[in-house]
Scaffold this motif. Structure first.
Motif, PDB file in Angstrom:
ATOM      1  N   ASP A  38      -4.920  -8.819   4.401  1.00 19.21           N
ATOM      2  CA  ASP A  38      -4.712  -7.363   4.344  1.00 19.21           C
ATOM      3  C   ASP A  38      -3.950  -6.963   3.088  1.00 19.21           C
ATOM      4  O   ASP A  38      -4.302  -5.979   2.417  1.00 19.21           O
ATOM      5  CB  ASP A  38      -3.940  -6.892   5.581  1.00 19.21           C
ATOM      6  N   LEU A  39      -2.888  -7.690   2.779  1.00 22.96           N
ATOM      7  CA  LEU A  39      -2.114  -7.370   1.589  1.00 22.96           C
ATOM      8  C   LEU A  39      -2.938  -7.542   0.323  1.00 22.96           C
ATOM      9  O   LEU A  39      -2.843  -6.719  -0.608  1.00 22.96           O
ATOM     10  CB  LEU A  39      -0.842  -8.222   1.525  1.00 22.96           C
ATOM     11  N   TYR A  40      -3.759  -8.588   0.302  1.00 21.61           N
ATOM     12  CA  TYR A  40      -4.628  -8.780  -0.865  1.00 21.61           C
ATOM     13  C   TYR A  40      -5.575  -7.592  -1.014  1.00 21.61           C
ATOM     14  O   TYR A  40      -5.825  -7.123  -2.131  1.00 21.61           O
ATOM     15  CB  TYR A  40      -5.413 -10.075  -0.730  1.00 21.61           C
ATOM     16  N   GLY A  41      -6.077  -7.096   0.095  1.00 28.13           N
ATOM     17  CA  GLY A  41      -6.938  -5.920   0.050  1.00 28.13           C
ATOM     18  C   GLY A  41      -6.229  -4.688  -0.461  1.00 28.13           C
ATOM     19  O   GLY A  41      -6.855  -3.781  -1.016  1.00 28.13           O
ATOM     20  N   ASP A  42      -4.901  -4.651  -0.284  1.00 30.19           N
ATOM     21  CA  ASP A  42      -4.098  -3.536  -0.801  1.00 30.19           C
ATOM     22  C   ASP A  42      -3.592  -3.793  -2.224  1.00 30.19           C
ATOM     23  O   ASP A  42      -2.740  -3.047  -2.724  1.00 30.19           O
ATOM     24  CB  ASP A  42      -2.886  -3.300   0.113  1.00 30.19           C
ATOM     25  N   GLY A  43      -4.096  -4.850  -2.857  1.00 34.80           N
ATOM     26  CA  GLY A  43      -3.695  -5.143  -4.233  1.00 34.80           C
ATOM     27  C   GLY A  43      -2.368  -5.873  -4.341  1.00 34.80           C
ATOM     28  O   GLY A  43      -1.665  -5.733  -5.344  1.00 34.80           O
ATOM     29  N   ILE A  44      -2.037  -6.671  -3.324  1.00 32.58           N
ATOM     30  CA  ILE A  44      -0.769  -7.412  -3.300  1.00 32.58           C
ATOM     31  C   ILE A  44      -1.089  -8.878  -3.068  1.00 32.58           C
ATOM     32  O   ILE A  44      -1.671  -9.239  -2.034  1.00 32.58           O
ATOM     33  CB  ILE A  44       0.150  -6.888  -2.183  1.00 32.58           C
ATOM     34  N   ASP A  92       7.533  -0.981  -6.359  1.00 33.45           N
ATOM     35  CA  ASP A  92       6.601  -2.060  -6.030  1.00 33.45           C
ATOM     36  C   ASP A  92       7.010  -2.741  -4.721  1.00 33.45           C
ATOM     37  O   ASP A  92       6.165  -3.031  -3.860  1.00 33.45           O
ATOM     38  CB  ASP A  92       6.564  -3.104  -7.150  1.00 33.45           C
ATOM     39  N   THR A 145       6.191  -0.650  -1.841  1.00 30.27           N
ATOM     40  CA  THR A 145       4.751  -0.694  -1.582  1.00 30.27           C
ATOM     41  C   THR A 145       4.381  -1.937  -0.785  1.00 30.27           C
ATOM     42  O   THR A 145       3.590  -1.883   0.162  1.00 30.27           O
ATOM     43  CB  THR A 145       3.972  -0.686  -2.913  1.00 30.27           C
ATOM     44  N   SER A 202       2.885  -1.906   3.096  1.00 26.37           N
ATOM     45  CA  SER A 202       1.627  -2.580   3.418  1.00 26.37           C
ATOM     46  C   SER A 202       1.849  -3.658   4.475  1.00 26.37           C
ATOM     47  O   SER A 202       1.049  -3.814   5.412  1.00 26.37           O
ATOM     48  CB  SER A 202       1.031  -3.187   2.149  1.00 26.37           C
ATOM     49  N   LYS A 248       2.504  -2.070   7.948  1.00 22.60           N
ATOM     50  CA  LYS A 248       1.258  -1.520   8.493  1.00 22.60           C
ATOM     51  C   LYS A 248       0.360  -2.625   9.033  1.00 22.60           C
ATOM     52  O   LYS A 248      -0.153  -2.547  10.155  1.00 22.60           O
ATOM     53  CB  LYS A 248       0.526  -0.735   7.403  1.00 22.60           C
ATOM     54  N   SER A 249       0.182  -3.670   8.245  1.00 23.49           N
ATOM     55  CA  SER A 249      -0.679  -4.776   8.654  1.00 23.49           C
ATOM     56  C   SER A 249      -0.101  -5.509   9.857  1.00 23.49           C
ATOM     57  O   SER A 249      -0.840  -5.860  10.801  1.00 23.49           O
ATOM     58  CB  SER A 249      -0.866  -5.749   7.492  1.00 23.49           C
TER      59      SER A 249
END
Length: 385
Positions: free
Chosen positions: A311-317, A361, A364, A368, A371-372
Motif C-alpha cells: 500500500d505504501l509503495y502504491g502511495d509513492g513510499i 514527508d 505523509t 499513509s 490509513k493502510s
C-alpha cells in the motif's frame, strides 16, 4: 517517491572531488591517508589501526581472513544480519552459526550469543541493528574472558556510542560501510579497525595484494629498487582511493549535522505514531547509548505487514525489511530454530529515514501508514470472523 535511503551530498563534496581531479591523482594517496587519520580521531584511536577499503564487505572478509580460521571452526553471528558476514565466514572455510536476537531491538543479547557458542567457536560477529549499540559491552567482556575474537559489524553505527565510547572499538575488529545508502557516504567504501597493531599491519598488507611494501611511485624515495616485490602472504586489492576519501572527509565533518537531522526525524515518527493501535515503534535507547539512527522500524501483525508495504509503495513510499534472517537461507546450511528472529522477520518494516526528508514527508508516510493499517486490520478481522 519517498525513498528509504538517500545520500546527502552537495557543493562541498563536489568541490572536494574537483580538487582531486586538479591534483591528477585519483588512486590511493594523500587524501586516503588523511581520511584514515580523521576517522581514527573520530574513534579516538591511532591512525595505524584503521584502513580505508573499498567496501564494508571487504572489511568483513579481511577481518575473518586475519583470524586464520580452519575447517570445523565456528563463528557465531545473529541471523538478522547482512549476508556479507556469513559469506565471509563461509569463504574462510569455517561454519556460520546463527544466534537469536531480541525481537524488539533486533540486536543479539549476551544470552543469545552464549546459547550458540561451543568449544569450536573462534569468533563472534555482532551487528548494531539500525545504529543501536545493543548489548556490546557485556558481549565484549565475555568474549575477552573466553578468548573469542569479537568482530563488530558497525556498518549502521558510524556515530553510535556507549557512555561516550564509539561503537566499533569494543571488539578486536570492526568495519563501517560508506556505500550510497549509508549515513556517511563515499559512493562505495568502508573502514576497518583492528585493535592489535601487528594484525592491523597485516590487514593493511592483505588489503593491497599482501605486499610488505607497495611497489609504486610513492615508494621510489624509500627504496632503491622500488619495483621489486615482497609478499609475505597473498592478498587482494580492496583499498580505497583519494576520490572517495575526499568525499568521506567532507561527510565526516558533516556527520553531526546528518545524524542530528536523523534524530529529529526519529522523534517526529515517535511522536506521530505513539499509541497507534496494532503498531510497535523502536524501543527507547538505554541510558548512555547514542544511536546513529540508520533505520526506523515498526512492527505489526504479520498478516498485514506485506500488505502495508504494498500500500505504501502504491502511495509513492518505499519501505523494506532489513535484514532477512540468514538461518532460513539454504546456502548456509543452518538448522537453527530462532523464535525471536522469526517473530521479528514476519512483523518488521523499515520506514524512510534520511536527512533529505522534510517533516511534511514524514507526516505523509505516517498518514499513509495509518490509513493502510486501519484498512488492512479491518479486512483481517472480517476474514477471521
Amino acid at each position: 517517491m519517498i525513498n528509504l535511503f538517500q545520500p546527502q551530498v552537495g557543493a562541498e563534496e563536489l568541490d572536494a572531488v574537483n580538487a582531486v581531479f586538479g591534483d591528477r591523482w585519483l588512486g590511493h594517496g594523500p587524501r586516503t591517508k588523511a581520511f584514515e587519520e580523521e576517522f581514527a580521531t573520530h574513534l579516538g584511536v591511532a591512525p595505524e589501526h584503521v584502513v580505508f577499503v573499498n567496501s564494508g564487505t571487504a572489511g568483513l572478509f579481511l577481518a575473518v581472513e586475519a583470524l586464520d580460521l580452519e575447517p570445523g571452526d565456528e563463528v557465531v553471528l545473529p541471523s538478522l544480519s547482512f549476508l556479507a558476514a556469513a559469506n565471509a565466514v563461509l569463504a574462510a572455510g569455517a561454519k556460520p552459526v546463527f544466534c537469536d536476537a531480541d525481537r524488539r531491538t533486533l540486536n543479539p543479547t549476551l544470552e543469545d550469543i552464549e546459547a550458540a557458542v561451543t568449544e569450536r567457536t573462534k569468533a563472534v560477529v555482532v551487528l548494531h541493528y539500525g545504529g543501536y549499540p545493543g548489548d556490546v559491552v557485556r558481549i565484549a567482556e565475555r568474549c575477552r574472558e573466553r578468548g573469542i575474537a569479537l568482530i563488530e559489524d558497525a556498518a549502521c553505527a558510524v556515530a553510535s556510542r556507549v557512555d561516550g565510547r564509539p561503537v566499533g572499538t569494543f571488539g578486536d575488529f570492526a568495519m563501517w560501510s560508506f556505500d550510497a545508502m549509508k549515513v556517511l557516504v563515499t559512493g562505495d567504501g568502508g573502514m576497518i579497525y583492528v585493535r592489535d597493531p601487528e594484525q592491523a599491519a597485516r590487514v593493511r598488507r592483505l588489503a593491497y595484494h599482501g605486499l610488505a611494501q607497495p611497489s609504486g611511485f610513492g615508494y621510489a624515495k624509500v627504496s632503491a629498487r622500488w619495483w621489486e616485490l615482497d609478499i609475505p602472504e597473498p592478498g587482494r586489492r580492496v583499498i580505497g582511493n583519494d576520490l572517495t576519501a575526499a568525499i568521506g572527509s567532507v561527510q565526516l565533518r558533516r556527520l553531526p549535522e546528518l545524524v542530528g537531522r536523523r534524530k529529529e526525524l526519529v522523534a517526529l515518527y515517535d511522536r506521530e505514531l505513539a499509541d497507534t493501535e496494532g503498531l510497535l515503534t523502536p524501543p527507547p535507547l538505554p541510558d548512555g547509548h547514542d544511536s546513529t539512527h540508520y533505520f526506523y522500524w515498526i512492527q505489526v501483525d504479520p498478516q498485514v505487514r506485506d500488505q502495508l508495504a504494498s500500500d505504501l509503495y502504491g502511495d509513492g513510499i518505499y519501505t523494506t525489511f532489513r535484514y532477512a534472517p540468514l538461518h532460513r537461507v539454504p546456502a548456509y546450511g543452518s538448522d537453527a530454530h530462532l523464535t525471536a528472529s522469526d517473530w521479528a522477520a514476519e512483523r518488521t518494516l523499515c520506514l524512510p529515514l534520511h536527512p533529505g526528508l522534510s517533516d511534511a514527508d514524514v507526516l505523509t508516510v505516517v498518514a499513509s501508514l495509518r490509513k493502510s493499517l486501519a484498512a488492512r486490520t479491518a479486512e483481517t478481522t472480517r476474514a477471521v470472523a
